[in-house]
Write an enzyme that holds these catalytic residues in place. Structure first.
Site, short mmCIF file in Angstrom:
data_model
loop_
_atom_site.label_atom_id
_atom_site.label_comp_id
_atom_site.label_asym_id
_atom_site.label_seq_id
_atom_site.Cartn_x
_atom_site.Cartn_y
_atom_site.Cartn_z
N ARG A 65 0.84 -1.05 0.06
CA ARG A 65 -0.11 0.08 -0.06
C ARG A 65 0.90 1.21 0.17
O ARG A 65 2.08 1.15 0.42
CB ARG A 65 -0.73 0.04 1.29
CG ARG A 65 -1.82 -1.27 1.22
CD ARG A 65 -2.53 -1.09 2.60
NE ARG A 65 -3.62 -2.18 2.77
CZ ARG A 65 -3.60 -3.43 3.20
NH1 ARG A 65 -2.13 -3.58 3.88
NH2 ARG A 65 -4.20 -4.61 3.54
N HIS A 78 -3.11 2.47 -6.44
CA HIS A 78 -3.59 1.25 -5.93
C HIS A 78 -3.79 0.15 -6.86
O HIS A 78 -3.92 -1.00 -6.62
CB HIS A 78 -4.65 1.77 -5.13
CG HIS A 78 -5.01 0.41 -4.35
ND1 HIS A 78 -4.46 0.15 -2.82
CD2 HIS A 78 -6.09 -0.32 -4.29
CE1 HIS A 78 -4.96 -0.65 -2.39
NE2 HIS A 78 -6.00 -1.03 -3.00
N ARG A 112 -1.26 -2.52 -6.72
CA ARG A 112 -1.47 -3.86 -5.75
C ARG A 112 -2.32 -4.80 -6.16
O ARG A 112 -2.07 -6.06 -5.93
CB ARG A 112 -1.95 -2.96 -4.52
CG ARG A 112 -2.31 -4.06 -3.30
CD ARG A 112 -2.64 -3.15 -2.05
NE ARG A 112 -3.36 -3.91 -1.06
CZ ARG A 112 -2.74 -4.82 -0.20
NH1 ARG A 112 -1.65 -4.85 -0.31
NH2 ARG A 112 -3.36 -5.33 0.67
N HIS A 126 -3.95 -9.06 4.16
CA HIS A 126 -5.41 -8.87 4.51
C HIS A 126 -5.66 -9.46 5.84
O HIS A 126 -5.24 -10.33 6.43
CB HIS A 126 -6.27 -9.73 3.44
CG HIS A 126 -6.28 -9.29 2.12
ND1 HIS A 126 -6.63 -10.01 0.94
CD2 HIS A 126 -5.97 -7.80 1.82
CE1 HIS A 126 -6.72 -8.91 -0.09
NE2 HIS A 126 -6.31 -7.81 0.47
N TYR A 149 1.40 -16.91 11.71
CA TYR A 149 2.65 -17.19 12.22
C TYR A 149 3.18 -18.50 11.58
O TYR A 149 4.14 -19.03 11.71
CB TYR A 149 2.44 -17.47 13.83
CG TYR A 149 2.32 -15.98 14.42
CD1 TYR A 149 3.26 -15.04 14.26
CD2 TYR A 149 1.21 -16.01 15.12
CE1 TYR A 149 3.24 -13.86 14.72
CE2 TYR A 149 1.02 -14.57 15.99
CZ TYR A 149 2.05 -13.63 15.66
OH TYR A 149 1.72 -12.55 16.13
#
Length: 367
Positions: A198, A312, A315, A338, A347
């Protein structure tokens, strides 16, 4: 005549209305005293009663300002400066026909009439945002006992949009942009397109966030650590803070075909100081404003005959290319940051798998 009493919690509670004479006021106080002595008094109901009284005089605008001061997210954090400014813009703009109304007078009919009027103006996306804000504010009013029910009952109103689809560039269009953009911003376009960062994440990246993995003299991988974002708010300036969501903190392996360009940019424009911004303003130390960057972006996209394309869209390009490698939904969500996956799943991210998929992206660049 007003009447009030002290509850069992030590707080002062006012009658929900004034009285015409002392006898009526004393009668109301007797009822409250009986509830206190008989164990039937509830601080929640007492607060609701007081809140309903306040709703008779408080306007939506007054309550909204109180809401802005005390609003917190699920992490207990207050509104970010840019979010607060956006909410204030909606209150002074799209919601202005309602801000002067007393809370108790905002009915479902009034909300529907306001919504229809706004939609007729053609501002579908802004109306949806304003409606969502109104619904959140009035939900708090219900919790505080200011009103009994939330009058925002229009199904789907919060999700309305213009239907305009952001079209990412083709490979040829992206190459034209890269050939045309001011050289010091070429790496910014590459990172936005191939790492799907972003703008606020991109312009807060520093030298310490770029990890170069080598075996001997060869570069095996370049990994971008996204941990922060910067926003610019009129009247406030630049604010460095967390990413858009917790999921936004991530490590992104770059496809090998852009390694050389990134290394050249680091050498020629950044240097070795850990806190140096990758893409600073012209003074070399402060953040790059979007209003400054577009002076370079607009001519480049025009050269590619894509004057309709927002930054954008790069992206979207990165997301599409990464998906074409065969990445799983979970891997795509992790790479893009997201928040639709749980923190625990983040993780489980495998750096080795990300690097492997990034290499496949380079093959697509030649298609």
């Amino acid at each position: 005549m007003q009447a009030s009493y002290t509850g069992l919690d030590g707080k002062r509670y006012n009658a929900p209305h004034t009285f015409d004479n002392r006898t009526d006021a004393r009668g109301w106080l007797s009822i409250q005293q009986a509830a206190l002595t008989q164990g039937e008094w509830s601080p929640v109901e007492a607060a609701r009663s007081a809140g309903r009284s306040k709703a008779r005089t408080d306007s939506l605008g007054e309550f909204a300002q109180e809401w802005l001061r005390t609003r917190v997210n699920r992490h207990g954090e207050g509104l970010r400066p840019r979010t607060r400014v956006e909410y204030e813009r909606l209150l002074s703009g799209a919601l202005s026909p309602l801000t002067g109304e007393r809370l108790a007078m905002i009915t479902p009919e009034a909300v529907r009439a306001w919504y229809s009027s706004q939609m007729e103006g053609g501002n579908k996306t802004q109306t949806a945002r304003a409606y969502g804000l109104l619904k959140s504010i009035l939900a708090t009013a219900v919790q505080d006992g200011r009103i009994v029910t939330n009058p925002c009952m229009i199904r789907g109103a919060q999700n309305a949009s213009t239907g305009k689809k952001v079209e990412p560039p083709t490979s040829a269009e992206l190459q034209k942009i890269l050939d045309t953009i001011t050289p010091r911003y070429k790496a910014a376009v590459l990172l936005a397109a191939w790492a799907a960062t972003r703008f606020g994440e991109l312009t807060e990246l520093r030298r310490k966030d770029i990890k170069i993995v080598k075996s001997g003299r060869d570069v095996d991988a370049i990994v971008v650590d996204v941990a922060r974002a910067v926003t610019h708010t009129t009247g406030v300036g630049f604010t460095v803070g967390p990413t858009k969501s917790a999921a936004g903190v991530r490590s992104i392996a770059l496809p090998p075909h852009i390694h050389a360009d990134i290394l050249v940019h680091l050498r020629d424009n950044v240097g070795d100081f850990p806190d140096s911004l990758l893409f600073p303003a012209s003074d070399g130390s402060t953040h790059l404003a979007e209003s400054t960057f577009v002076k370079h972006w607009y001519p480049a996209r025009a050269a590619a005959k894509r004057s309709d394309m927002p930054f954008h869209a790069l992206r979207h390009y990165g997301a599409t290319r990464f998906a074409q490698t065969g990445a799983t939904l979970k891997e795509i969500q992790e790479r893009l940051g997201h928040s639709t996956v749980s923190a625990a799943m983040r993780y489980q991210h495998s750096a080795g798998r990300d690097i492997e998929l990034a290499k496949r992206m380079s093959a697509l660049a030649e298609m």
